[in-house]
Scaffold this motif. Structure first.
Motif, PDB file in Angstrom:
ATOM      1  N   ALA A  21       2.423   1.549 -11.481  1.00  0.00           N
ATOM      2  CA  ALA A  21       1.938   2.715 -12.219  1.00  0.00           C
ATOM      3  C   ALA A  21       3.111   3.646 -12.483  1.00  0.00           C
ATOM      4  O   ALA A  21       4.182   3.486 -11.905  1.00  0.00           O
ATOM      5  CB  ALA A  21       0.872   3.437 -11.412  1.00  0.00           C
ATOM      6  N   SER A  22       2.899   4.578 -13.384  1.00  0.00           N
ATOM      7  CA  SER A  22       3.895   5.619 -13.616  1.00  0.00           C
ATOM      8  C   SER A  22       3.253   6.934 -13.221  1.00  0.00           C
ATOM      9  O   SER A  22       2.086   7.156 -13.502  1.00  0.00           O
ATOM     10  CB  SER A  22       4.273   5.684 -15.089  1.00  0.00           C
ATOM     11  OG  SER A  22       4.663   4.404 -15.517  1.00  0.00           O
ATOM     12  N   ILE A  23       4.041   7.784 -12.554  1.00  0.00           N
ATOM     13  CA  ILE A  23       3.468   9.051 -12.087  1.00  0.00           C
ATOM     14  C   ILE A  23       4.349  10.221 -12.513  1.00  0.00           C
ATOM     15  O   ILE A  23       5.561  10.210 -12.320  1.00  0.00           O
ATOM     16  CB  ILE A  23       3.327   9.063 -10.545  1.00  0.00           C
ATOM     17  CG1 ILE A  23       2.454   7.875 -10.088  1.00  0.00           C
ATOM     18  CG2 ILE A  23       2.716  10.381 -10.070  1.00  0.00           C
ATOM     19  CD1 ILE A  23       2.179   7.828  -8.600  1.00  0.00           C
ATOM     20  N   ALA A  73       6.072  16.787  -3.298  1.00  0.00           N
ATOM     21  CA  ALA A  73       5.367  16.128  -4.407  1.00  0.00           C
ATOM     22  C   ALA A  73       5.953  14.738  -4.630  1.00  0.00           C
ATOM     23  O   ALA A  73       5.236  13.756  -4.829  1.00  0.00           O
ATOM     24  CB  ALA A  73       5.479  16.963  -5.673  1.00  0.00           C
ATOM     25  N   CYS A  74       7.290  14.671  -4.569  1.00  0.00           N
ATOM     26  CA  CYS A  74       7.980  13.401  -4.784  1.00  0.00           C
ATOM     27  C   CYS A  74       7.576  12.411  -3.690  1.00  0.00           C
ATOM     28  O   CYS A  74       7.266  11.245  -3.958  1.00  0.00           O
ATOM     29  CB  CYS A  74       9.480  13.638  -4.791  1.00  0.00           C
ATOM     30  SG  CYS A  74      10.398  12.167  -5.195  1.00  0.00           S
ATOM     31  N   HIS A  75       7.529  12.922  -2.467  1.00  0.00           N
ATOM     32  CA  HIS A  75       7.170  12.074  -1.333  1.00  0.00           C
ATOM     33  C   HIS A  75       5.737  11.555  -1.488  1.00  0.00           C
ATOM     34  O   HIS A  75       5.473  10.358  -1.368  1.00  0.00           O
ATOM     35  CB  HIS A  75       7.323  12.866  -0.025  1.00  0.00           C
ATOM     36  CG  HIS A  75       6.974  12.079   1.191  1.00  0.00           C
ATOM     37  ND1 HIS A  75       7.811  11.112   1.699  1.00  0.00           N
ATOM     38  CD2 HIS A  75       5.865  12.088   1.958  1.00  0.00           C
ATOM     39  CE1 HIS A  75       7.227  10.560   2.742  1.00  0.00           C
ATOM     40  NE2 HIS A  75       6.036  11.132   2.924  1.00  0.00           N
ATOM     41  N   ALA A  76       4.823  12.484  -1.808  1.00  0.00           N
ATOM     42  CA  ALA A  76       3.403  12.107  -1.937  1.00  0.00           C
ATOM     43  C   ALA A  76       3.218  11.104  -3.072  1.00  0.00           C
ATOM     44  O   ALA A  76       2.533  10.081  -2.918  1.00  0.00           O
ATOM     45  CB  ALA A  76       2.558  13.354  -2.190  1.00  0.00           C
ATOM     46  N   ALA A  77       3.865  11.380  -4.213  1.00  0.00           N
ATOM     47  CA  ALA A  77       3.695  10.507  -5.377  1.00  0.00           C
ATOM     48  C   ALA A  77       4.273   9.122  -5.099  1.00  0.00           C
ATOM     49  O   ALA A  77       3.705   8.100  -5.503  1.00  0.00           O
ATOM     50  CB  ALA A  77       4.370  11.137  -6.593  1.00  0.00           C
ATOM     51  N   THR A  78       5.405   9.090  -4.394  1.00  0.00           N
ATOM     52  CA  THR A  78       6.023   7.798  -4.085  1.00  0.00           C
ATOM     53  C   THR A  78       5.127   6.970  -3.168  1.00  0.00           C
ATOM     54  O   THR A  78       4.971   5.761  -3.351  1.00  0.00           O
ATOM     55  CB  THR A  78       7.405   8.012  -3.436  1.00  0.00           C
ATOM     56  OG1 THR A  78       8.132   8.929  -4.253  1.00  0.00           O
ATOM     57  CG2 THR A  78       8.174   6.723  -3.327  1.00  0.00           C
ATOM     58  N   THR A  79       4.509   7.663  -2.194  1.00  0.00           N
ATOM     59  CA  THR A  79       3.579   6.963  -1.301  1.00  0.00           C
ATOM     60  C   THR A  79       2.407   6.390  -2.105  1.00  0.00           C
ATOM     61  O   THR A  79       2.005   5.231  -1.920  1.00  0.00           O
ATOM     62  CB  THR A  79       3.031   7.939  -0.238  1.00  0.00           C
ATOM     63  OG1 THR A  79       4.139   8.615   0.330  1.00  0.00           O
ATOM     64  CG2 THR A  79       2.240   7.211   0.817  1.00  0.00           C
ATOM     65  N   ILE A  80       1.875   7.197  -3.006  1.00  0.00           N
ATOM     66  CA  ILE A  80       0.730   6.757  -3.809  1.00  0.00           C
ATOM     67  C   ILE A  80       1.122   5.574  -4.690  1.00  0.00           C
ATOM     68  O   ILE A  80       0.379   4.588  -4.816  1.00  0.00           O
ATOM     69  CB  ILE A  80       0.194   7.937  -4.661  1.00  0.00           C
ATOM     70  CG1 ILE A  80      -0.521   8.917  -3.737  1.00  0.00           C
ATOM     71  CG2 ILE A  80      -0.718   7.456  -5.774  1.00  0.00           C
ATOM     72  CD1 ILE A  80      -0.987  10.185  -4.389  1.00  0.00           C
ATOM     73  N   LEU A  81       2.319   5.647  -5.268  1.00  0.00           N
ATOM     74  CA  LEU A  81       2.785   4.534  -6.102  1.00  0.00           C
ATOM     75  C   LEU A  81       2.847   3.245  -5.272  1.00  0.00           C
ATOM     76  O   LEU A  81       2.451   2.176  -5.739  1.00  0.00           O
ATOM     77  CB  LEU A  81       4.168   4.884  -6.683  1.00  0.00           C
ATOM     78  CG  LEU A  81       4.752   3.904  -7.679  1.00  0.00           C
ATOM     79  CD1 LEU A  81       3.813   3.728  -8.863  1.00  0.00           C
ATOM     80  CD2 LEU A  81       6.108   4.393  -8.192  1.00  0.00           C
ATOM     81  N   GLY A  82       3.324   3.401  -4.025  1.00  0.00           N
ATOM     82  CA  GLY A  82       3.377   2.255  -3.116  1.00  0.00           C
ATOM     83  C   GLY A  82       1.971   1.676  -2.882  1.00  0.00           C
ATOM     84  O   GLY A  82       1.768   0.467  -2.914  1.00  0.00           O
ATOM     85  N   ASP A  83       0.991   2.572  -2.687  1.00  0.00           N
ATOM     86  CA  ASP A  83      -0.401   2.127  -2.471  1.00  0.00           C
ATOM     87  C   ASP A  83      -0.895   1.330  -3.672  1.00  0.00           C
ATOM     88  O   ASP A  83      -1.583   0.323  -3.537  1.00  0.00           O
ATOM     89  CB  ASP A  83      -1.341   3.332  -2.300  1.00  0.00           C
ATOM     90  CG  ASP A  83      -1.081   4.082  -1.009  1.00  0.00           C
ATOM     91  OD1 ASP A  83      -0.378   3.518  -0.150  1.00  0.00           O
ATOM     92  OD2 ASP A  83      -1.567   5.222  -0.877  1.00  0.00           O
ATOM     93  N   LEU A  84      -0.563   1.825  -4.852  1.00  0.00           N
ATOM     94  CA  LEU A  84      -1.083   1.190  -6.066  1.00  0.00           C
ATOM     95  C   LEU A  84      -0.439  -0.170  -6.317  1.00  0.00           C
ATOM     96  O   LEU A  84      -1.008  -1.022  -6.994  1.00  0.00           O
ATOM     97  CB  LEU A  84      -0.856   2.098  -7.283  1.00  0.00           C
ATOM     98  CG  LEU A  84      -1.679   3.388  -7.294  1.00  0.00           C
ATOM     99  CD1 LEU A  84      -1.271   4.276  -8.467  1.00  0.00           C
ATOM    100  CD2 LEU A  84      -3.172   3.084  -7.375  1.00  0.00           C
ATOM    101  N   ARG A  85       0.764  -0.341  -5.749  1.00  0.00           N
ATOM    102  CA  ARG A  85       1.474  -1.615  -5.972  1.00  0.00           C
ATOM    103  C   ARG A  85       0.921  -2.758  -5.135  1.00  0.00           C
ATOM    104  O   ARG A  85       1.199  -3.911  -5.414  1.00  0.00           O
ATOM    105  CB  ARG A  85       2.944  -1.445  -5.617  1.00  0.00           C
ATOM    106  CG  ARG A  85       3.777  -0.873  -6.726  1.00  0.00           C
ATOM    107  CD  ARG A  85       5.237  -1.171  -6.432  1.00  0.00           C
ATOM    108  NE  ARG A  85       6.091  -0.164  -6.998  1.00  0.00           N
ATOM    109  CZ  ARG A  85       6.767   0.738  -6.284  1.00  0.00           C
ATOM    110  NH1 ARG A  85       6.689   0.747  -4.978  1.00  0.00           N
ATOM    111  NH2 ARG A  85       7.531   1.616  -6.894  1.00  0.00           N
ATOM    112  N   VAL A  86       0.185  -2.414  -4.084  1.00  0.00           N
ATOM    113  CA  VAL A  86      -0.343  -3.472  -3.198  1.00  0.00           C
ATOM    114  C   VAL A  86      -1.204  -4.427  -4.026  1.00  0.00           C
ATOM    115  O   VAL A  86      -2.090  -3.982  -4.754  1.00  0.00           O
ATOM    116  CB  VAL A  86      -1.197  -2.844  -2.070  1.00  0.00           C
ATOM    117  CG1 VAL A  86      -1.851  -3.917  -1.225  1.00  0.00           C
ATOM    118  CG2 VAL A  86      -0.332  -1.931  -1.226  1.00  0.00           C
TER     119      VAL A  86
END
Ligand code: C2E
Ligand code: CA
Ligand code: CA
Length: 753
Positions: free
Chosen positions: A434-436, A408-421
């Motif tokens: 974002a905050s997750i 979950a941590c891995h997936a959420a971190t990847t998604i956070l990275g996507d949102l930062r682009v």
């Protein structure tokens, strides 16, 4: 004997029987023949008519031999039953649908039989014509009623099945080979196949019949956009292109085609079409019935469309097109209800500072940001996963294949990275974080528990300033539960007198003499013992209880200060009181403080209010006017936790403050980290140039004290001297200090009176 093949035609038969009753009776009277008439249901019951004879099975067999040959024409069939001669003739309206049988004893000459039969065949002929018309009407009325009944109640998810079966019914009833339903897509300007019967076994890819543009070179398809009246095409009519297309798609011979428009208003919405291989004639009654059916279909399609739109409104988020809260709650409940033990992960994603984006770039930019984020989240998800928008800047994701906290941590971190682009809004690249909050489901979890856990994790991520992933775990759970408990009890605790002020001395680093005290609130929690301010002040601030609590602190502190006045009349004790932004911004804050000072009779100058650097900077405009009022009242003002709020001293230089309290993180790091030393030196230098006093907090060791003295720091607070202690202990400390002070008055080198 009259036999009828089709049970549907029972009604028709009854009326036939009445019409032939008279003429056949006349034949029987004039000849030695018996006429058998009756009807049969698929070789079942045979009803004899105009004769006393029962209808034995041999007769039935003879009748069926007649039926077996569908194309009897006007042939006369011979047969026998025991000694009796049998002669049969067909009555037909489609094929051979009924038969009339004459029965003669062996003595009756064949001529008589044949003549009688010929008159009978005349009657058969007449009957066939009458029957044909009434049967057709009967069949078509029935067909329309049946279809209307089925279509009335159909809902969106049954639509396809019902359309398929409706087409099948029409084909079977009218003996047509294939049938199709097409809708006009006005946006695409094309005709789209939505149902067909029978389904083609081998559909070419791409299917030349699926989407056909109106501006196709095929005159049949190009007519569909505006088709207003039924069109009939036969193999002999010159629609070559159409015949070719059909041959490719269906692989059959030239066809007869009937097309009836779906045209409930003056816009053509589609077409109901029938294809028969080879030549077929269409009666007016058939075309009339098909028009009614096309009307019914148009109504149903319009109704289902409207229901679909309502459904979309109820289940979709309008801005992003994502499923909404309702869908999400249903989905998560479904997943929890399934017996599968496989856990899944729930992510709550909150875009950081969306309000700032809206304020700075406008709401269109805010919307673009939300839409782009929605797309990025959707891309990050698998097929069975779900992304929904809860509201505003909050999204939820259900990740089916993420089953552990680490994943979950891995997936959420990847998604956070996507949102930062960064995202281009107009010509402007905007970067947002974002905050997750994430939680992995457990056996027996409820929707509420799961949502609450993810929300807790999200709040935790937000409370650290955002741009962070927090995974829900037991520690977070306990902390949150404790917070919840505090929140619940806070109001009552003020009434029940569970709060107490503790005092921590401020001292001179060189002489170790007390230069003041700071009031620090404690909560005597009935179950959890003495709680320090850090544990409940943030809760009070977030739940708006801080104003009441703060007022209690002010009055309590002023009262205590008045009580200590006797310890040193000429040298009153200075007391610092912490003020939260929520109190400070309240309209009656200054009035209430003035009242407390007046009622307790303390000197305003002996009171110092501490407000944190971050709150000053956040609301600098409102804060400035209050600070000036307080200045007028005569109290001292300090900026607390200085150095943590990213403000520059320059921003503070115009504020009417007296003291900077340097955050305890500096003193605590000063022994090991040379850069902390440099920062403290910098702050001290600037404070001096702005004529501000400084107090260093968190001095715990002698080593730190020595370094600070070297840097020019005099006033300090920290465990090295004393932690916060009760009023009684503080009284004792003060008493000792003042006694000492009295004895060695001349030796003191305190900077402040
Ligand atoms: P603060 O104003 O920075 O208060 C200093 C905090 O540091 C206190 O924690 C104190 O116990 C702790 N402290 C003092 N010396 C040392 C030391 O040498 N080392 C370490 N590690 N800590 C030290 P406390 O009492 O838990 O208060 C926490 C915060 O709660 C305060 O930070 C203040 O912002 C707020 N607070 C406390 N009392 C009140 C109050 O009556 N009203 C309001 N609005 N806020 C208060
Ligand atoms: Ca303070
Ligand atoms: Ca502080």
């Amino acid at each position: 004997m009259l036999l009828v093949k089709d049970e549907l035609l029972d009604g028709v038969l009854q009326s036939l029987v009445q019409q032939v009753d008279g003429p056949l009776a006349a034949i029987v009277r004039r000849t030695p023949l018996s006429v058998l008439a009756g009807c049969s249901r698929d070789g079942g019951q045979v009803r004899a008519w105009l004769t006393e004879l029962d209808a034995p099975s041999e007769l039935v067999g003879f009748c069926h031999a007649l039926f077996a040959n569908d194309d009897v024409g006007s042939d006369v069939r011979h047969g026998s039953y025991g000694d009796w001669q049998l002669l049969g003739g067909p009555i037909s309206w489609h094929s051979t649908d009924a038969v009339l049988i004459l029965v003669a004893d062996p003595a009756t000459p064949l001529v008589v039989c044949t003549t009688a039969l010929e008159s009978c065949l005349d009657i058969c002929d007449r009957l066939s014509k009458v029957a044909h018309a009434s049967v057709e009407r009967y069949r078509l009325d029935d067909l329309v009623t049946d279809i209307a009944t089925v279509l009335t109640g159909v809902s969106g998810h049954q639509l396809q099945t019902v359309l398929d079966s409706t087409l099948e019914t029409i084909c079977r009833m009218l003996g047509i080979d294939t049938c199709f339903l097409r809708r006009n897509d006005l946006e695409q300007r094309a005709s789209i196949l939505i149902a067909e019967w029978p389904r083609r076994q081998h559909v070419p890819d791409p299917d030349p019949l699926r989407t056909v543009p109106f501006d196709s070179d095929d005159p049949v398809f190009s007519s569909l956009e505006t088709l207003a009246a039924p069109v009939l095409i036969t193999p002999s009519s010159a629609q070559n292109r159409y015949q070719e297309r059909i041959q490719v798609a269906i692989g059959g011979p030239a066809v007869s085609l009937a097309m009836v428009p779906l045209r409930p208003s003056d816009v053509t919405e589609g077409v109901l079409g029938f294809i028969h291989f080879g030549e077929r004639a269409w009666t007016d009654a058939e075309i009339r019935a098909l028009r009614v059916i096309a009307g019914l279909l148009a109504q149903v399609l319009a109704r289902v469309d409207a229901e679909d739109r309502l459904h979309t409104l109820a289940y979709r988020d309008v801005l992003t097109g994502l499923p909404n809260r309702r869908v999400f709650l249903e989905e998560i409940a479904n997943r929890l209800a399934t017996t599968s033990t496989q856990p899944f992960t729930l992510l709550v994603v909150d875009l950081d500072r969306l309000k700032t984006t809206n304020d700075t770039f406008g709401h269109t930019a805010g919307d673009a940001l939300i839409t782009a984020s929605a797309q990025r989240l959707s891309t990050a998800c698998g097929k069975t996963d779900l992304v929904a928008r809860l509201d505003g800047d909050e999204f939820v994701l259900i990740l089916d294949s993420v089953t552990t906290a680490e994943a979950a941590c891995h997936a959420a971190t990847t998604i956070l990275g996507d949102l930062r682009v960064p995202l281009m809004i107009g010509a402007q690249p905007i970067q947002r974080s974002a905050s997750i909050g994430a939680v992995t489901s457990w056996q027996g979890a409820s929707v509420h528990e799961l949502m609450r856990s993810a929300d807790m994790a999200l709040l935790e991520a937000k409370s650290h300033g955002g741009d962070e992933v927090v995974i829900f775990d037991d520690i977070l759970d306990q902390r949150t539960r404790r917070r919840g408990d505090l929140e619940l009890r806070l109001g009552g605790a003020i009434d029940d007198g569970e709060f107490e002020l503790f005092y921590q001395p401020e001292f001179d680093l060189r002489t170790r003499r007390i230069t003041g005290v700071e009031a620090l609130i404690r909560w005597n929690h009935p179950e959890r013992g003495l709680l320090s301010a850090d544990e409940f002040i943030p809760v009070a601030e977030q739940t708006n209880r801080i104003r009441r609590l703060g007022r209690w602190v002010t009055w309590q502190a002023c009262t205590q200060l008045a009580n200590w006045a006797h310890l040193s009349r000429e040298n009153p004790i200075r007391m610092a009181v912490n003020v939260s932004p929520g109190e400070f911004l309240a309209v009656d804050f200054v009035d209430d403080l003035r009242a407390a000072i007046g009622a307790t009779g303390i000197q305003p100058r002996s009171l110092c209010l501490e407000i944190t650097e971050s709150s000053v900077i956040r609301d600098i405009r409102t804060v400035v006017s209050t600070l000036h009022e307080l200045r007028t009242l005569g109290v001292e003002l300090a900026i607390d936790d200085f150095g943590t709020g990213h403000s520059s001293l320059a921003q503070l230089k115009d504020l009417p403050v007296d003291v900077l309290k340097i955050d305890r993180s500096f003193a605590m790091g000063i022994e090991t980290d040379p850069s902390e030393r440099a920062i403290v030196t910098g702050i001290l230098g600037l404070a001096q140039s702005f004529n501000l006093d400084t107090v260093v907090e968190g001095v715990e060791t002698e080593a730190a004290a020595r370094i600070l003295v070297d840097l020019g720091c005099i006033r300090a607070q920290g465990y090295l001297m004393a932690p916060a202690v009760s009023a009684a202990s503080m009284t004792e400390l003060l008493h000792n200090d003042r006694t000492l002070s009295h004895r060695s008055k001349l030796l003191t080198s305190r900077k402040h009176p």
